[in-house]
Design a protein around this motif. Sequence first.
Motif, PDB file in Angstrom:
ATOM      1  N   TYR A 165       0.658  -1.213   0.142  1.00 26.06           N
ATOM      2  CA  TYR A 165       0.108   0.006  -0.097  1.00 26.06           C
ATOM      3  C   TYR A 165       0.817   1.350  -0.109  1.00 26.06           C
ATOM      4  O   TYR A 165       0.204   2.445   0.026  1.00 26.06           O
ATOM      5  N   SER A 166       2.047   1.258  -0.014  1.00 26.07           N
ATOM      6  CA  SER A 166       2.933   2.241   0.090  1.00 26.07           C
ATOM      7  C   SER A 166       3.178   2.987   1.304  1.00 26.07           C
ATOM      8  O   SER A 166       2.165   2.509   2.223  1.00 26.07           O
ATOM      9  N   VAL A 206       9.288  -6.078  -3.667  1.00 28.59           N
ATOM     10  CA  VAL A 206       9.168  -5.718  -5.041  1.00 28.59           C
ATOM     11  C   VAL A 206       8.403  -4.538  -5.249  1.00 28.59           C
ATOM     12  O   VAL A 206       8.731  -3.269  -5.771  1.00 28.59           O
ATOM     13  N   GLY A 207       7.234  -4.239  -4.573  1.00 28.24           N
ATOM     14  CA  GLY A 207       6.474  -3.213  -4.502  1.00 28.24           C
ATOM     15  C   GLY A 207       7.157  -1.940  -3.958  1.00 28.24           C
ATOM     16  O   GLY A 207       7.018  -0.875  -4.418  1.00 28.24           O
ATOM     17  N   MET A 258       9.899  -0.828  -6.573  1.00 26.77           N
ATOM     18  CA  MET A 258       9.360  -0.162  -7.603  1.00 26.77           C
ATOM     19  C   MET A 258       9.000   1.288  -7.382  1.00 26.77           C
ATOM     20  O   MET A 258       9.260   1.961  -8.083  1.00 26.77           O
ATOM     21  N   ARG A 259       8.215   1.222  -6.279  1.00 24.56           N
ATOM     22  CA  ARG A 259       7.794   2.641  -5.836  1.00 24.56           C
ATOM     23  C   ARG A 259       8.959   3.602  -5.653  1.00 24.56           C
ATOM     24  O   ARG A 259       8.863   4.899  -5.826  1.00 24.56           O
ATOM     25  N   GLN A 276      11.569   3.652  -7.335  1.00 25.39           N
ATOM     26  CA  GLN A 276      12.031   3.842  -8.419  1.00 25.39           C
ATOM     27  C   GLN A 276      11.452   5.037  -9.016  1.00 25.39           C
ATOM     28  O   GLN A 276      11.775   5.892  -9.466  1.00 25.39           O
ATOM     29  N   MET A 277      10.173   5.038  -8.701  1.00 28.75           N
ATOM     30  CA  MET A 277       9.207   6.172  -9.236  1.00 28.75           C
ATOM     31  C   MET A 277       9.257   7.353  -8.434  1.00 28.75           C
ATOM     32  O   MET A 277       9.226   8.548  -9.067  1.00 28.75           O
ATOM     33  N   GLU A 278       9.257   7.187  -7.119  1.00 31.31           N
ATOM     34  CA  GLU A 278       9.041   8.403  -6.179  1.00 31.31           C
ATOM     35  C   GLU A 278      10.267   8.395  -5.135  1.00 31.31           C
ATOM     36  O   GLU A 278      10.028   7.797  -4.133  1.00 31.31           O
ATOM     37  N   PRO A 279      11.627   8.664  -5.623  1.00 31.08           N
ATOM     38  CA  PRO A 279      12.755   8.288  -4.641  1.00 31.08           C
ATOM     39  C   PRO A 279      12.619   8.615  -3.433  1.00 31.08           C
ATOM     40  O   PRO A 279      12.403   9.970  -3.430  1.00 31.08           O
ATOM     41  N   PHE A 285      15.906   5.123  -1.466  1.00 32.89           N
ATOM     42  CA  PHE A 285      16.252   4.920  -2.882  1.00 32.89           C
ATOM     43  C   PHE A 285      17.731   4.578  -2.920  1.00 32.89           C
ATOM     44  O   PHE A 285      17.965   3.747  -3.665  1.00 32.89           O
ATOM     45  N   ILE A 310       5.521  -4.703 -12.701  1.00 31.16           N
ATOM     46  CA  ILE A 310       4.590  -3.374 -12.581  1.00 31.16           C
ATOM     47  C   ILE A 310       3.328  -3.690 -13.036  1.00 31.16           C
ATOM     48  O   ILE A 310       2.453  -3.450 -12.561  1.00 31.16           O
ATOM     49  N   ARG A 349       2.469  12.866  -8.990  1.00 35.13           N
ATOM     50  CA  ARG A 349       3.805  13.035  -8.504  1.00 35.13           C
ATOM     51  C   ARG A 349       3.980  12.225  -7.068  1.00 35.13           C
ATOM     52  O   ARG A 349       4.752  11.546  -6.650  1.00 35.13           O
ATOM     53  N   ARG A 394       1.155   3.750 -11.115  1.00 32.52           N
ATOM     54  CA  ARG A 394       0.561   3.339  -9.848  1.00 32.52           C
ATOM     55  C   ARG A 394      -0.463   2.424  -9.943  1.00 32.52           C
ATOM     56  O   ARG A 394      -0.675   1.599  -9.325  1.00 32.52           O
ATOM     57  N   GLN A 403      -1.174   0.361 -12.424  1.00 32.68           N
ATOM     58  CA  GLN A 403      -0.654  -0.967 -12.871  1.00 32.68           C
ATOM     59  C   GLN A 403      -0.321  -1.696 -11.625  1.00 32.68           C
ATOM     60  O   GLN A 403      -0.631  -2.885 -11.640  1.00 32.68           O
ATOM     61  N   MET A 404       0.307  -1.222 -10.699  1.00 31.89           N
ATOM     62  CA  MET A 404       0.970  -2.059  -9.466  1.00 31.89           C
ATOM     63  C   MET A 404      -0.188  -1.885  -8.412  1.00 31.89           C
ATOM     64  O   MET A 404      -0.198  -3.079  -7.761  1.00 31.89           O
ATOM     65  N   GLU A 405      -0.899  -1.213  -8.143  1.00 27.31           N
ATOM     66  CA  GLU A 405      -1.954  -1.094  -7.276  1.00 27.31           C
ATOM     67  C   GLU A 405      -3.386  -0.883  -7.626  1.00 27.31           C
ATOM     68  O   GLU A 405      -3.661   0.435  -7.490  1.00 27.31           O
ATOM     69  N   HIS A 419      10.106   4.676 -17.830  1.00 22.70           N
ATOM     70  CA  HIS A 419       9.313   5.793 -16.935  1.00 22.70           C
ATOM     71  C   HIS A 419       9.662   5.231 -15.373  1.00 22.70           C
ATOM     72  O   HIS A 419       9.841   6.252 -14.521  1.00 22.70           O
ATOM     73  N   ILE A 420       9.382   4.030 -15.235  1.00 22.30           N
ATOM     74  CA  ILE A 420       9.587   3.427 -13.646  1.00 22.30           C
ATOM     75  C   ILE A 420      10.913   4.031 -12.864  1.00 22.30           C
ATOM     76  O   ILE A 420      10.920   4.657 -12.255  1.00 22.30           O
ATOM     77  N   SER A 421      12.009   3.475 -13.946  1.00 23.21           N
ATOM     78  CA  SER A 421      13.459   3.737 -13.295  1.00 23.21           C
ATOM     79  C   SER A 421      13.785   5.088 -13.817  1.00 23.21           C
ATOM     80  O   SER A 421      15.153   5.151 -13.981  1.00 23.21           O
ATOM     81  N   ALA A 437      14.696   7.654 -12.196  1.00 24.39           N
ATOM     82  CA  ALA A 437      15.599   8.020 -11.409  1.00 24.39           C
ATOM     83  C   ALA A 437      16.904   7.310 -11.527  1.00 24.39           C
ATOM     84  O   ALA A 437      17.974   7.892 -11.606  1.00 24.39           O
TER      85      ALA A 437
END
Lengths: 231, 231
Positions: free
Chosen positions: A34-35, A127-128, A131-132, A134-137, A141, A189, B33, B132, B134-136, B188-190, B192
Amino acid sequence: MSTPSAQTSLRQSPAPEHARKRLVDAALDLFGRYSFDGVSTRTLARQARVNLAAIQYYFGSKEGLYLAVARHIDQRIGSQVRPVLAEVETALAARNPSRDVCFAMMCRLLEVMIGTTLGSIDSKKWVGIFMREQMEPSAAFDILFEGVMRPMHRCMCRLAGRILDVDPEAAETKIRVYAIMGQLVMFHISRAAVTRTLGWQGFQSEEVASIRAVLLQNMRALLGMEDARST
Amino acid sequence: MSTPSAQTSLRQSPAPEHARKRLVDAALDLFGRYSFDGVSTRTLARQARVNLAAIQYYFGSKEGLYLAVARHIDQRIGSQVRPVLAEVETALAARNPSRDVCFAMMCRLLEVMIGTTLGSIDSKKWVGIFMREQMEPSAAFDILFEGVMRPMHRCMCRLAGRILDVDPEAAETKIRVYAIMGQLVMFHISRAAVTRTLGWQGFQSEEVASIRAVLLQNMRALLGMEDARST
DNA sequence: GTCTATAGTCGGATAGAC
DNA sequence: GTCTATCCGACTATAGAC
């Protein structure tokens, strides 16, 4: 469970004194699903069956717990990945491995990645988080990128450099390796999309085998290793 | 802006009565974001320069606003993607396009995907929401998946089926196409990780060109189109 | 080390004036 | 349609008993 710390009889808490570990386990699961923002400290404490105040006591804050989870992932995955990377690096440094050998090592690295992610039962949790980040460091990260991802990418670049006879430090080489990794990342993903399109219930061993077969086949094509291929 | 609804002189609100649109724009940016949970309604209202109560008034709830954003993305991206898909489908149905033509269409679809994502300035906003989901997956996933992703994947499967002379409905074909798409998704994902590894500041046109070149090259390799290739 | 109780803040949503 | 004021629940974090 292995340490019989309490001589008293059964208590309410199922595992004595391992509140710290249980918190990390619960956080790994919940943050992964759930982040960070999607989970409250109350939910974490409840799932870990510890007191709410334990999070502050052991980790200082919710964010401290999150960072502890990142370090846990780094150790857990790193312990599986780093030995293999070291092996490959050694082989690259000492001998002058042939193209075929390098390709075999490349496939081995892919296997390791599949094994620690798609192939592992509890992979969905970390993995969740991975990946998160990666998207939102966040601060986590750096732990995950420097500990696992960058070494893996660098190692694959060196192998690809030898296989393709290109500079492993060249931007194009790095991009090509990221593209290769992306094929696997896609199935993490877009798990929901993939399973829906294919009518799968999830990623059982059979489904993972299908993906692995395609990725290995593609690895061959992308590295120009196809001598006598049927499609 | 086009509807002169107020005859009075300048007000505080910069755009009269377009609170709804400004909320969707702000939500697209902020949800993209920071994710749904990472943004408060107060932050949304502030960035949209509307009143806090406007979210409930126009969308019923924060979640309603989120779904409106998903529909907005579907319309915005769909309007660019669907005409191209229809064109390809028509070509596939009417004529019996050659392998080369199918490959060219495949590349065209890749170009469209790159153009609407990496190549677009405001792509970072909606791509974050898309990934996001896709993941959740939430209720918005169906909108985005059925509206954009599934049609694109299906279309690419048909092309791949003709190019590789395989069943477009076969599981392996679907997996192969997902792997192809994954190469782009990776960047896109990676983002960063990629920018850090390559020392990039972001994805400017030059960087996107590098990625595009690799992906087109890989497309050729993955579909077995390499007749006289150097590398 | 573990717990209860609670402080202090912020969240989404609403009522009602204008 | 737009705004202010506010409810009330949930949140992170802390204080202090045991």
